[in-house]
Design an enzyme around this catalytic site. Structure first.
Site, mmCIF file in Angstrom:
data_model
loop_
_atom_site.group_PDB
_atom_site.id
_atom_site.type_symbol
_atom_site.label_atom_id
_atom_site.label_comp_id
_atom_site.label_asym_id
_atom_site.label_seq_id
_atom_site.Cartn_x
_atom_site.Cartn_y
_atom_site.Cartn_z
ATOM 1 N N PRO A 91 30.142 -8.494 -2.535
ATOM 2 C CA PRO A 91 30.118 -7.168 -2.464
ATOM 3 C C PRO A 91 30.122 -6.681 -1.082
ATOM 4 C CG PRO A 91 28.257 -8.185 -3.553
ATOM 5 C CD PRO A 91 29.066 -9.345 -3.141
ATOM 6 N N GLU A 92 31.087 -5.366 -0.930
ATOM 7 C CA GLU A 92 31.008 -4.905 0.291
ATOM 8 C C GLU A 92 30.258 -3.383 0.264
ATOM 9 O OE1 GLU A 92 35.062 -4.737 1.635
ATOM 10 O OE2 GLU A 92 35.485 -6.794 0.716
#
Ligand SMILES: [Zn+2]
Length: 264
Positions: A2-3
């Protein structure tokens, strides 16, 4: 992993826990460096994002910091149904539970008694991230521009997906030394970074395949920006801007997809 957009989406989903109190806690993985005693009885003041971290502010006890890494996630749920790979459960006095689900055990949870203390760079969707700031970072570095974008001590929250997408939007070759970018290219890259992050947040982030993601989709947790990706994971497909076949190169052990014709 996840960014920024995926973590931002999650933090927005977790906002209802602010103002509640942790009535019970179960730590189900001895790799987590937090104890139930440290958490039970604490009131949750705030939930915010910093880079790719989730920061849960506890009244008088510091910040509880969650880093999801590859496959971790936090789920807010009222039901007590068993969720596979749950490593921590926070039982709130509102009746909700926060589940930390971490199949590959790479994600981390820790308590910082004196508040968030990770050394992180500027927030790319905050008011301080200007073209001038990006120009300053680039001017001081011969690192390939893609790697500079991944440096969390400079800009916090961008990972492999959004670095590749921002560079495609800007028409900049990811292998270019950062200090070789002209002023107009820096401005285009700044616009590429901010536009791709805001677009992805609007789509609730990117969901990349695999069984875990299928589960996330069924739980209503997955975003849909994967349908809007222009280069990431699209090697050997035609570039949507010029039709040239997208290529993949390795940079510092990470793969980068780019268009060899319109990214110069
Ligand atoms: Zn192209």
């Amino acid at each position: 992993m996840p960014e920024l957009p995926e973590v931002e989406t999650l933090v927005r989903r977790l906002t209802p826990i602010a103002g509640t109190r942790i009535a019970g806690a179960e730590i189900l993985d001895d790799r987590l460096t937090v104890t139930a005693e440290q958490l039970v009885g604490a009131s949750i003041r705030t939930v915010r994002r910093r880079g790719k971290y989730i920061v849960i502010g506890l009244d008088g006890r510091g910040d509880l910091i969650v880093h999801l890494r590859m496959s971790g996630r936090l789920r807010l749920d009222r039901s007590a149904d068993e969720i596979p790979y749950t490593r921590m459960i926070l039982r709130l006095d509102s009746g909700d539970c926060v589940y930390f689900v971490n199949p590959r055990r790479l994600g981390t949870v820790s308590l910082c008694p004196h508040g968030f203390d990770r050394e992180l760079g500027i927030e790319p969707i905050g008011p301080n991230f200007s073209v001038d700031v990006l120009a300053e970072f680039a001017a001081g570095s011969r690192t390939p521009i893609k790697q500079l974008l991944l440096d969390q001590r400079k800009i916090a929250g961008i990972g492999n997906i959004y670095a590749a997408e921002a560079l495609w939007r800007a028409g900049v070759d990811p292998r270019r030394p950062a200090n070789s970018l002209r002023a107009d290219e820096i401005a285009a890259l700044h616009a590429g970074i901010t536009s791709v992050l805001y677009d992805a947040i609007e789509q609730l982030g990117t969901t990349i395949g695999g069984s875990v993601s299928d589960y996330r989709r069924s739980a209503g947790e997955g975003g849909s920006f994967q349908n809007r990706l222009s280069v990431y994971g699209r090697d050997s497909e035609p570039c949507e801007r010029c039709g040239t076949s997208i290529e993949r190169v390795m940079q510092a052990g990470r793969s980068t997809c780019y268009c060899p014709a319109c990214q110069t």
